[in-house]
Design a protein around this motif. Structure first.
Motif, PDB file in Angstrom:
ATOM      1  N   PRO A 186      -3.440  -0.962  -0.989  1.00  0.00           N
ATOM      2  CA  PRO A 186      -3.430  -1.136  -2.448  1.00  0.00           C
ATOM      3  C   PRO A 186      -2.752  -2.430  -2.895  1.00  0.00           C
ATOM      4  N   ASP A 187      -1.721  -2.845  -2.176  1.00  0.00           N
ATOM      5  CA  ASP A 187      -1.045  -4.064  -2.594  1.00  0.00           C
ATOM      6  C   ASP A 187      -1.947  -5.290  -2.425  1.00  0.00           C
ATOM      7  N   SER A 233       6.244   3.531  -1.345  1.00  0.00           N
ATOM      8  CA  SER A 233       7.076   3.751  -2.538  1.00  0.00           C
ATOM      9  C   SER A 233       6.359   4.663  -3.530  1.00  0.00           C
ATOM     10  N   GLU A 287      13.499   1.927   1.053  1.00  0.00           N
ATOM     11  CA  GLU A 287      14.025   0.703   1.669  1.00  0.00           C
ATOM     12  C   GLU A 287      15.543   0.741   1.831  1.00  0.00           C
ATOM     13  N   VAL A 312      -1.919   3.987 -13.621  1.00  0.00           N
ATOM     14  CA  VAL A 312      -2.891   4.919 -13.042  1.00  0.00           C
ATOM     15  C   VAL A 312      -2.141   6.120 -12.492  1.00  0.00           C
ATOM     16  N   ARG A 314      -4.539  10.773  -1.443  1.00  0.00           N
ATOM     17  CA  ARG A 314      -3.408  11.163  -0.593  1.00  0.00           C
ATOM     18  C   ARG A 314      -3.166  12.676  -0.638  1.00  0.00           C
ATOM     19  N   LEU A 343       1.740   5.605 -12.296  1.00  0.00           N
ATOM     20  CA  LEU A 343       2.357   4.439 -11.683  1.00  0.00           C
ATOM     21  C   LEU A 343       1.814   3.188 -12.348  1.00  0.00           C
ATOM     22  N   SER A 344       2.657   2.191 -12.447  1.00  0.00           N
ATOM     23  CA  SER A 344       2.201   0.942 -13.043  1.00  0.00           C
ATOM     24  C   SER A 344       1.465   0.136 -11.981  1.00  0.00           C
ATOM     25  N   CYS A 362       1.248  -0.375   1.643  1.00  0.00           N
ATOM     26  CA  CYS A 362       0.260   0.699   1.852  1.00  0.00           C
ATOM     27  C   CYS A 362       0.462   1.850   0.867  1.00  0.00           C
ATOM     28  N   GLU A 419       2.977  -3.031   5.082  1.00  0.00           N
ATOM     29  CA  GLU A 419       3.565  -3.375   3.789  1.00  0.00           C
ATOM     30  C   GLU A 419       2.519  -3.163   2.696  1.00  0.00           C
ATOM     31  N   LEU A 466      -8.994   3.557  -6.851  1.00  0.00           N
ATOM     32  CA  LEU A 466      -8.079   2.516  -7.323  1.00  0.00           C
ATOM     33  C   LEU A 466      -8.858   1.258  -7.691  1.00  0.00           C
ATOM     34  N   SER A 506       9.689  -0.575   5.377  1.00  0.00           N
ATOM     35  CA  SER A 506       8.529  -1.358   5.797  1.00  0.00           C
ATOM     36  C   SER A 506       8.564  -1.464   7.306  1.00  0.00           C
ATOM     37  N   MET A 532      -4.840   3.331   2.538  1.00  0.00           N
ATOM     38  CA  MET A 532      -5.574   4.452   1.936  1.00  0.00           C
ATOM     39  C   MET A 532      -6.939   4.639   2.602  1.00  0.00           C
TER      40      MET A 532
HETATM   41  N1  LIG Z   1      -1.877   6.521  -4.072  1.00  0.00           N
HETATM   42  C1  LIG Z   1      -1.683   5.575  -5.010  1.00  0.00           C
HETATM   43  N2  LIG Z   1      -2.129   5.752  -6.256  1.00  0.00           N
HETATM   44  C2  LIG Z   1      -1.930   4.797  -7.207  1.00  0.00           C
HETATM   45  N3  LIG Z   1      -1.296   3.640  -7.000  1.00  0.00           N
HETATM   46  C3  LIG Z   1      -0.844   3.399  -5.763  1.00  0.00           C
HETATM   47  C4  LIG Z   1      -0.996   4.348  -4.705  1.00  0.00           C
HETATM   48  N4  LIG Z   1      -0.455   3.835  -3.596  1.00  0.00           N
HETATM   49  C5  LIG Z   1       0.042   2.632  -3.937  1.00  0.00           C
HETATM   50  N5  LIG Z   1      -0.181   2.368  -5.236  1.00  0.00           N
HETATM   51  C6  LIG Z   1       0.208   1.138  -5.937  1.00  0.00           C
HETATM   52  O1  LIG Z   1      -0.027   0.034  -5.075  1.00  0.00           O
HETATM   53  C7  LIG Z   1       1.052  -0.876  -5.074  1.00  0.00           C
HETATM   54  C8  LIG Z   1       1.647  -0.992  -3.680  1.00  0.00           C
HETATM   55  O2  LIG Z   1       2.174   0.267  -3.288  1.00  0.00           O
HETATM   56  P1  LIG Z   1       3.708   0.514  -2.865  1.00  0.00           P
HETATM   57  O3  LIG Z   1       4.618  -0.443  -3.549  1.00  0.00           O
HETATM   58  O4  LIG Z   1       3.978   1.951  -3.042  1.00  0.00           O
HETATM   59  O5  LIG Z   1       3.626   0.146  -1.335  1.00  0.00           O
HETATM   60  P2  LIG Z   1       4.793   0.116  -0.250  1.00  0.00           P
HETATM   61  O6  LIG Z   1       4.210   0.655   0.987  1.00  0.00           O
HETATM   62  O7  LIG Z   1       6.004   0.748  -0.787  1.00  0.00           O
HETATM   63  O8  LIG Z   1       5.013  -1.451  -0.118  1.00  0.00           O
HETATM   64  P3  LIG Z   1       6.268  -2.246   0.500  1.00  0.00           P
HETATM   65  O9  LIG Z   1       6.029  -2.271   1.973  1.00  0.00           O
HETATM   66  O10 LIG Z   1       6.108  -3.615  -0.114  1.00  0.00           O
HETATM   67  O11 LIG Z   1       7.496  -1.542   0.097  1.00  0.00           O
HETATM   68  C9  LIG Z   1       2.002  -0.367  -6.133  1.00  0.00           C
HETATM   69  O12 LIG Z   1       1.716  -0.995  -7.354  1.00  0.00           O
HETATM   70  C10 LIG Z   1       1.699   1.115  -6.198  1.00  0.00           C
HETATM   71  O13 LIG Z   1       2.046   1.661  -7.436  1.00  0.00           O
END
Ligand SMILES: Nc1ncnc2c1ncn2[C@@H]1O[C@H](COP(=O)(O)OP(=O)(O)OP(=O)(O)O)[C@@H](O)[C@H]1O
Ligand SMILES: [Mg+2]
Length: 336
Positions: free
Chosen positions: A220-221, A49, A130, A14, A19, A6-7, A46, A44, A198, A168, A190
């Motif tokens: 993570p965000d 995606s 979404e 990474v 998880r 994932l970017s 977490c 949001e 991370l 979300s 996480m």
């Molecule tokens: N388990 C993980 N391993 C590596 N990167 C992660 C992991 N979980 C999240 N990320 C990274 O953290 C960031 C936020 O995660 P993500 O976009 O999946 O959250 P989300 O819950 O979908 O957020 P939103 O509510 O905004 O849709 C992204 O860049 C994602 O790639």
């Protein structure tokens, strides 16, 4: 099990991190099918995606034809050798803004029907990120119902169907929860050790891990947002105050209740807590309300602790992250 890349930041990829329980749950879906559409909600940023992308790759490896769409970002992945499906998704994604979103969301379901009926596939998975923002909140229920129809009345018999939607936290939960068409499943930030991995992947000088943990609560965000602001907590909090519209009017109206909620989010669980404030905090993605019991079966991946005052987690009500709480505290003018 393969982990997708994932970017995380521009130029930094990474592997999908930690998880482990969620990964086992995806394996369970593949083995047993999802009897209802799974609707994943949670704070949001977490990692909902990220999990869907990991699930798409896993299901493919487990012998599924997979359609993954992220209508908001006009992104899709068709893990199938039926080229026509991928072409249709590509056509939909290239439509004008607004139309593309809706088309991708509906096409995801049609594509699965077609894979079963016309192409004789026996194991199919549809993952929608979404969806409700794309089809409109008022149609969220109908959208999930059509996924359920696919599971219950497929055009042909199948060996496996997996249907998962991520959303979300916010008002959608109420909209979906009223019907018994879906399996609403929360996902939390996480867990500490996974989050540490991370954190370690982030380049450059950074504050000690414990500080970052206490600020982000494993989100993570928020980790990435802090990094992008050179770990300047003040800037981060100001941005949240602006984005969440913590305006003087809003703060003045709810001052007393907000103060109580800062001290203990569980204050909002009392019978005299104003419903309007609760709705506003949920809609703005500041809190999670009416949290499920901390039994593994109700959750994607590990549930949060029953209580953690430092991270703003109560039994029934929690701040999405400590930074969300800090933004409200700052808007109230309370000392940290
Ligand atoms: N388990 C993980 N391993 C590596 N990167 C992660 C992991 N979980 C999240 N990320 C990274 O953290 C960031 C936020 O995660 P993500 O976009 O999946 O959250 P989300 O819950 O979908 O957020 P939103 O509510 O905004 O849709 C992204 O860049 C994602 O790639
Ligand atoms: Mg997302």
């Amino acid at each position: 099990m393969r982990r997708v890349r994932l970017s995380l930041l521009p130029g930094l990829e990474v592997e999908f991190t930690d998880r482990d329980r969620a990964i086992r749950q995806v394996e369970d879906w593949a083995r047993e099918s999802t009897r209802w559409p799974i609707v994943i909600f949670g704070p949001e940023g977490c990692g909902k995606s990220a999990l869907l992308r990991q699930a798409a790759a896993m299901l493919r490896d487990l012998g599924y034809d997979v359609v993954y769409v992220d209508p908001l970002h006009r992104f899709f992945a068709a893990h199938t050798d039926v080229d026509e499906i991928a072409r249709k998704l590509a056509d939909a994604a290239s439509e004008a803004l607004g139309i593309a979103q809706l088309k991708l969301a509906t096409l995801a379901i049609d594509a699965i029907k077609e894979l079963l009926d016309r192409w004789g596939r026996r194991r199919v998975a549809v993952l929608v990120d979404e969806a409700f923002q794309a089809v409109g909140l008022d149609k969220a229920g109908i959208y999930v119902k059509s996924l359920l129809n696919l599971i219950e009345y497929p055009p042909r018999s199948y060996e496996g169907i997996v249907a998962v939607v991520a959303t979300s936290e916010g008002v959608t939960r109420g909209e979906i929860g009223r019907h018994r068409w879906a399996h609403l499943t929360p996902m939390w930030n996480m867990a500490k050790e996974g989050f540490r991995q991370l954190y370690e992947a982030i380049p450059g000088a950074k504050p000690p891990f414990e500080d970052v943990w206490r600020l982000t609560g494993g989100n993570p965000d928020m980790l990435l947002e802090l990094y992008k602001r050179s770990w300047n907590v003040d800037k981060m909090v100001k941005a949240l105050i602006r984005d969440k519209e913590l305006t003087p009017g809003f703060i003045a109206k709810w001052r007393d209740w907000l103060k109580k909620t800062i001290e203990d989010p569980e204050a909002l669980w009392s019978p005299d807590a104003p419903e309007e404030l609760i709705r506003q905090l949920v809609e703005r993605n500041l809190i999670l309300y009416n949290i499920y019991e901390r039994e593994q079966i109700f959750w994607i991946d590990q549930p949060p602790p029953e209580r953690d005052p430092e991270l703003g987690i109560g039994r029934d009500v929690a701040w999405q992250t400590p930074l969300h709480k800090e933004a409200v505290r700052r808007a109230l003018g309370m000392p940290s």
